[in-house]
Design an enzyme around this catalytic site. Structure first.
Site, PDB file in Angstrom:
ATOM      1  N   LYS A   1      10.585  -4.169   0.725  1.00  0.00           N
ATOM      2  CA  LYS A   1      10.112  -4.641   2.025  1.00  0.00           C
ATOM      3  C   LYS A   1       8.735  -4.072   2.254  1.00  0.00           C
ATOM      4  O   LYS A   1       8.514  -2.866   2.094  1.00  0.00           O
ATOM      5  CB  LYS A   1      11.078  -4.140   3.117  1.00  0.00           C
ATOM      6  CG  LYS A   1      10.708  -4.614   4.500  1.00  0.00           C
ATOM      7  CD  LYS A   1      11.342  -5.949   4.821  1.00  0.00           C
ATOM      8  CE  LYS A   1      10.721  -6.642   6.003  1.00  0.00           C
ATOM      9  NZ  LYS A   1       9.523  -7.448   5.704  1.00  0.00           N
TER      10      LYS A   1
ATOM     11  N   GLN B   1       5.027   2.827   1.650  1.00  0.00           N
ATOM     12  CA  GLN B   1       6.062   2.013   2.287  1.00  0.00           C
ATOM     13  C   GLN B   1       7.470   2.538   1.955  1.00  0.00           C
ATOM     14  O   GLN B   1       8.379   2.442   2.779  1.00  0.00           O
ATOM     15  CB  GLN B   1       5.904   0.557   1.813  1.00  0.00           C
ATOM     16  CG  GLN B   1       6.585  -0.464   2.689  1.00  0.00           C
ATOM     17  CD  GLN B   1       5.808  -0.802   3.950  1.00  0.00           C
ATOM     18  OE1 GLN B   1       4.602  -1.011   3.886  1.00  0.00           O
ATOM     19  NE2 GLN B   1       6.474  -0.850   5.076  1.00  0.00           N
TER      20      GLN B   1
ATOM     21  N   LYS C   1       8.095   5.371   4.432  1.00  0.00           N
ATOM     22  CA  LYS C   1       8.089   4.849   5.796  1.00  0.00           C
ATOM     23  C   LYS C   1       9.404   4.118   6.080  1.00  0.00           C
ATOM     24  O   LYS C   1      10.059   4.347   7.092  1.00  0.00           O
ATOM     25  CB  LYS C   1       6.911   3.873   5.939  1.00  0.00           C
ATOM     26  CG  LYS C   1       6.750   3.298   7.319  1.00  0.00           C
ATOM     27  CD  LYS C   1       5.681   2.222   7.364  1.00  0.00           C
ATOM     28  CE  LYS C   1       4.363   2.715   6.797  1.00  0.00           C
ATOM     29  NZ  LYS C   1       3.237   1.809   7.077  1.00  0.00           N
TER      30      LYS C   1
ATOM     31  N   LYS D   1       4.860  -3.987  -1.594  1.00  0.00           N
ATOM     32  CA  LYS D   1       3.640  -4.442  -0.908  1.00  0.00           C
ATOM     33  C   LYS D   1       2.977  -5.492  -1.784  1.00  0.00           C
ATOM     34  O   LYS D   1       3.183  -5.510  -2.998  1.00  0.00           O
ATOM     35  CB  LYS D   1       2.689  -3.249  -0.703  1.00  0.00           C
ATOM     36  CG  LYS D   1       1.653  -3.474   0.378  1.00  0.00           C
ATOM     37  CD  LYS D   1       2.176  -3.173   1.768  1.00  0.00           C
ATOM     38  CE  LYS D   1       1.172  -3.596   2.826  1.00  0.00           C
ATOM     39  NZ  LYS D   1       1.569  -3.159   4.174  1.00  0.00           N
TER      40      LYS D   1
ATOM     41  N   ASP E   1       0.077  -8.116   7.077  1.00  0.00           N
ATOM     42  CA  ASP E   1      -0.745  -6.898   7.055  1.00  0.00           C
ATOM     43  C   ASP E   1      -2.156  -7.402   7.363  1.00  0.00           C
ATOM     44  O   ASP E   1      -2.305  -8.485   7.949  1.00  0.00           O
ATOM     45  CB  ASP E   1      -0.661  -6.194   5.677  1.00  0.00           C
ATOM     46  CG  ASP E   1      -1.282  -4.794   5.682  1.00  0.00           C
ATOM     47  OD1 ASP E   1      -0.614  -3.846   6.108  1.00  0.00           O
ATOM     48  OD2 ASP E   1      -2.453  -4.638   5.272  1.00  0.00           O
TER      49      ASP E   1
ATOM     50  N   THR F   1       4.135  -2.820  15.876  1.00  0.00           N
ATOM     51  CA  THR F   1       3.445  -1.676  15.254  1.00  0.00           C
ATOM     52  C   THR F   1       2.655  -0.912  16.316  1.00  0.00           C
ATOM     53  O   THR F   1       2.708   0.322  16.390  1.00  0.00           O
ATOM     54  CB  THR F   1       2.528  -2.136  14.110  1.00  0.00           C
ATOM     55  OG1 THR F   1       3.281  -2.973  13.241  1.00  0.00           O
ATOM     56  CG2 THR F   1       1.984  -0.961  13.335  1.00  0.00           C
TER      57      THR F   1
ATOM     58  N   ASN G   1      -4.018  -7.035  14.978  1.00  0.00           N
ATOM     59  CA  ASN G   1      -2.653  -6.967  15.510  1.00  0.00           C
ATOM     60  C   ASN G   1      -2.276  -5.564  15.998  1.00  0.00           C
ATOM     61  O   ASN G   1      -1.812  -5.397  17.131  1.00  0.00           O
ATOM     62  CB  ASN G   1      -1.678  -7.440  14.419  1.00  0.00           C
ATOM     63  CG  ASN G   1      -0.239  -7.266  14.847  1.00  0.00           C
ATOM     64  OD1 ASN G   1       0.399  -6.278  14.507  1.00  0.00           O
ATOM     65  ND2 ASN G   1       0.277  -8.195  15.625  1.00  0.00           N
TER      66      ASN G   1
ATOM     67  N   SER H   1      10.645  -5.573  11.679  1.00  0.00           N
ATOM     68  CA  SER H   1      10.909  -6.544  10.612  1.00  0.00           C
ATOM     69  C   SER H   1      12.352  -6.413  10.145  1.00  0.00           C
ATOM     70  O   SER H   1      13.030  -7.405   9.876  1.00  0.00           O
ATOM     71  CB  SER H   1       9.974  -6.319   9.421  1.00  0.00           C
ATOM     72  OG  SER H   1       8.730  -6.932   9.630  1.00  0.00           O
TER      73      SER H   1
HETATM   74  P1  NDP Z   1      -5.571  -7.331  11.219  1.00  0.00           P
HETATM   75  O1  NDP Z   1      -6.059  -8.138  10.100  1.00  0.00           O
HETATM   76  O2  NDP Z   1      -4.839  -7.997  12.326  1.00  0.00           O
HETATM   77  O3  NDP Z   1      -6.762  -6.492  11.871  1.00  0.00           O
HETATM   78  C1  NDP Z   1      -7.497  -5.586  11.109  1.00  0.00           C
HETATM   79  C2  NDP Z   1      -8.613  -5.044  11.966  1.00  0.00           C
HETATM   80  O4  NDP Z   1      -9.242  -3.967  11.266  1.00  0.00           O
HETATM   81  C3  NDP Z   1      -9.706  -6.065  12.238  1.00  0.00           C
HETATM   82  O5  NDP Z   1     -10.338  -5.754  13.446  1.00  0.00           O
HETATM   83  C4  NDP Z   1     -10.644  -5.846  11.049  1.00  0.00           C
HETATM   84  O6  NDP Z   1     -11.987  -6.254  11.279  1.00  0.00           O
HETATM   85  C5  NDP Z   1     -10.573  -4.349  10.875  1.00  0.00           C
HETATM   86  N1  NDP Z   1     -10.791  -4.007   9.467  1.00  0.00           N
HETATM   87  C6  NDP Z   1     -10.031  -4.398   8.420  1.00  0.00           C
HETATM   88  N2  NDP Z   1     -10.552  -3.944   7.270  1.00  0.00           N
HETATM   89  C7  NDP Z   1     -11.656  -3.261   7.608  1.00  0.00           C
HETATM   90  C8  NDP Z   1     -12.618  -2.551   6.859  1.00  0.00           C
HETATM   91  N3  NDP Z   1     -12.535  -2.455   5.517  1.00  0.00           N
HETATM   92  N4  NDP Z   1     -13.611  -1.961   7.526  1.00  0.00           N
HETATM   93  C9  NDP Z   1     -13.688  -2.056   8.887  1.00  0.00           C
HETATM   94  N5  NDP Z   1     -12.822  -2.708   9.654  1.00  0.00           N
HETATM   95  C10 NDP Z   1     -11.804  -3.300   9.010  1.00  0.00           C
HETATM   96  O7  NDP Z   1      -4.646  -6.192  10.542  1.00  0.00           O
HETATM   97  P2  NDP Z   1      -3.516  -5.306  11.198  1.00  0.00           P
HETATM   98  O8  NDP Z   1      -3.871  -4.971  12.594  1.00  0.00           O
HETATM   99  O9  NDP Z   1      -2.215  -5.935  10.900  1.00  0.00           O
HETATM  100  O10 NDP Z   1      -3.592  -4.002  10.276  1.00  0.00           O
HETATM  101  C11 NDP Z   1      -4.446  -2.890  10.582  1.00  0.00           C
HETATM  102  C12 NDP Z   1      -3.950  -1.645   9.869  1.00  0.00           C
HETATM  103  O11 NDP Z   1      -2.597  -1.369  10.269  1.00  0.00           O
HETATM  104  C13 NDP Z   1      -3.903  -1.758   8.344  1.00  0.00           C
HETATM  105  O12 NDP Z   1      -4.175  -0.485   7.790  1.00  0.00           O
HETATM  106  C14 NDP Z   1      -2.451  -2.109   8.065  1.00  0.00           C
HETATM  107  O13 NDP Z   1      -2.046  -1.745   6.776  1.00  0.00           O
HETATM  108  C15 NDP Z   1      -1.769  -1.271   9.130  1.00  0.00           C
HETATM  109  N6  NDP Z   1      -0.412  -1.682   9.475  1.00  0.00           N
HETATM  110  C16 NDP Z   1      -0.155  -2.954   9.936  1.00  0.00           C
HETATM  111  C17 NDP Z   1       1.121  -3.312  10.290  1.00  0.00           C
HETATM  112  C18 NDP Z   1       1.433  -4.627  10.896  1.00  0.00           C
HETATM  113  O14 NDP Z   1       2.575  -4.810  11.365  1.00  0.00           O
HETATM  114  N7  NDP Z   1       0.497  -5.578  10.975  1.00  0.00           N
HETATM  115  C19 NDP Z   1       2.251  -2.384  10.101  1.00  0.00           C
HETATM  116  C20 NDP Z   1       1.862  -1.056   9.692  1.00  0.00           C
HETATM  117  C21 NDP Z   1       0.575  -0.757   9.368  1.00  0.00           C
HETATM  118  P3  NDP Z   1     -12.538  -7.622  10.609  1.00  0.00           P
HETATM  119  O15 NDP Z   1     -11.896  -8.723  11.383  1.00  0.00           O
HETATM  120  O16 NDP Z   1     -14.002  -7.556  10.770  1.00  0.00           O
HETATM  121  O17 NDP Z   1     -12.111  -7.597   9.170  1.00  0.00           O
END
Ligand code: NDP
Length: 445
Positions: free
Chosen positions: A90, A111, A114, A126, A166, A209, A240, A377
């Site tokens: 997962k 993961q 976690k 993943k 993600d 999250t 997100n 999830s």
């Molecule tokens: P999204 O794609 O919804 O949002 C990611 C955000 O982070 C955007 O604002 C993006 O900007 C920015 N970002 C991504 N990569 C970079 C980078 N290399 N440098 C600067 N800014 C960056 O992703 P999520 O919110 O789902 O995920 C964010 C984090 O949370 C990740 O680390 C993910 O692994 C972690 N996570 C997510 C979960 C989930 O349920 N979604 C669960 C647990 C952890 P831009 O649009 O400009 O790329």
């Protein structure tokens, strides 16, 4: 680090060359395990460490797709099925140009622990691709997702491997992939989570999250005899996790003053208006700088990494790995930050974590603090299995209970193994023990 762990780490690096994020994730866990391994020689005898750092299966595949002009593109797809000791693999799928095997392996490794902490029956996995959905039309994203699933479908299933979202994979992408899976398999199952509510998704999964992060940090703050009211909160990212962390923090009385994307960050000392951010990011798929067109109290600055130089009480990194380095950590401490809760995966470098732990900043590690997403999830999988949908309140209550349990496990386990107040050690040890014991019980497989 003891000599044996050091030489073990050396072998991991030799065997997985060029995968620096994976090395970093493994080292962080190993560093926490020293006293555990001393007290449990049976783990060394059964080569648990050697087995746990080696994925059970690694799938790498070609994803050809056509853009709207008829040009053909080829991306690379990954699914790392890391460990199934506790349940079906997962973990999410990440679509981002920076994706390569080292990123997916670090995420898959984290993961495992976690998922173990959530107390639900989920193994660790993943996947993802170096494809960027940014700037693509809906039709292009659909064709890509269909091509991705045309290979992935043969490796996954509701009792085998259940992917989710993600970075770069939200409701739209999950919908397209689910549709293709259903068509290829001719079956309607809970093979992906994060689905739309109309076709088997769970209430609260979108918020989970971010909300879970705030529930976890609430416990950290309570241990300092304080709460969210009136606190200045700095958040990175505007996806997100960031949006729903901001929503819950504001609901609890905090003022969120920063958000970012990869182009830069906004500061609004009046408190960010989340409605504007949600419209720009979720509906218009725009950029965070557009916020300043509507809110004159806000400024935009380039270099998203500098967001941590803005003085705040609580920092919630919710963008990406290694976004808080040594300098950023020093700036946060200097400006009086009392707590850091990791919404993103591995957002703090090892040097930054050391600073937080040494300076008495409450530090909530990603494995524990952002586990609410995968936990919900897991609740989506349960609802799919019994073909029932729980109410928002019911899922939210279960999420909160899970986050409270995770927090308690981290505190109790850290103390038991001589690392009082170190939630990172507590999370690593508690997550590891359950997986290691399951692996022992299941024999050499
Ligand atoms: P999204 O794609 O919804 O949002 C990611 C955000 O982070 C955007 O604002 C993006 O900007 C920015 N970002 C991504 N990569 C970079 C980078 N290399 N440098 C600067 N800014 C960056 O992703 P999520 O919110 O789902 O995920 C964010 C984090 O949370 C990740 O680390 C993910 O692994 C972690 N996570 C997510 C979960 C989930 O349920 N979604 C669960 C647990 C952890 P831009 O649009 O400009 O790329």
């Amino acid at each position: 680090m003891s000599n044996s762990i050091e030489s073990f780490m050396k072998r991991v690096i030799e065997k997985n060359p060029g995968e620096s994020e994976f090395h970093q994730a493994v080292k962080e866990v190993l560093d926490s395990l020293e006293s555990v391994l001393e007290q449990h020689p049976e783990y060394a005898d059964a080569k648990i460490l050697e087995r746990i750092v080696e994925p059970e299966r690694q799938i790498i595949f070609r994803i050809p797709w056509q853009d709207d002009k008829g040009n053909i593109h080829v991306n690379r797809g990954f699914r790392i099925e890391f460990n199934s000791a506790l349940g079906p693999y997962k973990g999410g799928l990440r679509f981002h140009p920076s994706v390569y095997i080292g990123i997916i392996k670090f995420l898959g490794f984290e993961q495992i622990f976690k998922n173990s902490l959530t107390g639900l029956s989920m193994g660790g996995g993943k996947g993802g691709s170096d494809f960027s959905p940014k700037g693509k039309s809906d039709n292009e994203v659909m064709r890509f997702c269909q091509s991705f699933m045309t290979e992935l479908f043969r490796h996954i299933g509701p009792d085998t491997d259940v992917p989710a979202g993600d970075i770069g994979v939200g409701g739209r992408e999950i919908g397209f992939m689910f549709g293709q899976y259903k068509k290829l398999r001719n079956e309607f199952t809970g093979v992906l989570t994060g689905k739309g509510l109309a076709y088997g998704g769970s209430l609260v999964r979108t918020e989970a999250t971010g909300y879970g992060l705030i529930y976890f940090v609430t416990r950290m703050l309570e241990d300092r005899a304080t709460g969210w009211k009136g606190k200045k909160v700095s958040i990175s990212g505007s996806g997100n996790v960031a949006i729903y962390a901001a929503q819950k923090a504001i609901e609890l009385g905090a003022k969120v003053i920063t958000m970012s994307d990869s182009n830069g960050f906004i500061v609004d000392q009046k408190g960010i208006c989340l409605e504007t951010v949600k419209r720009i990011k979720e509906l218009e798929r725009g950029r965070i700088r557009e916020y300043t067109n509507e809110h004159k109290s806000a400024i935009f600055k380039e270099r998203f990494q500098d967001v941590w130089s803005v003085p705040c009480d609580i920092a919630l990194p919710c963008a990406t790995q290694n976004e808080i380095d040594q300098n950023a950590a020093q700036a946060l401490v200097k400006n009086g930050c009392i707590a850091v809760g990791e919404g993103a995966n591995m957002p703090s470098t090892p040097e930054a974590i050391e600073i937080f732990l040494n300076e008495g900043v409450s530090f909530g590690p990603a494995k524990a603090a952002n586990a609410g997403g995968v936990a919900t999830s897991g609740l989506e999988m349960s609802q799919n299995s019994i073909r029932l949908s729980w109410t928002f309140e019911e899922v939210d209550k279960r999420l909160k209970t899970i986050m409270d349990n995770i927090y308690d496990q981290c505190v109790i386990t850290a103390e038991k193994y001589g690392k009082k107040n170190n939630l990172m050690a507590g999370a690593n040890i508690a997550g590891f023990l359950k997986v290691a014991d399951a692996m022992l019980a299941q024999g050499i497989v």
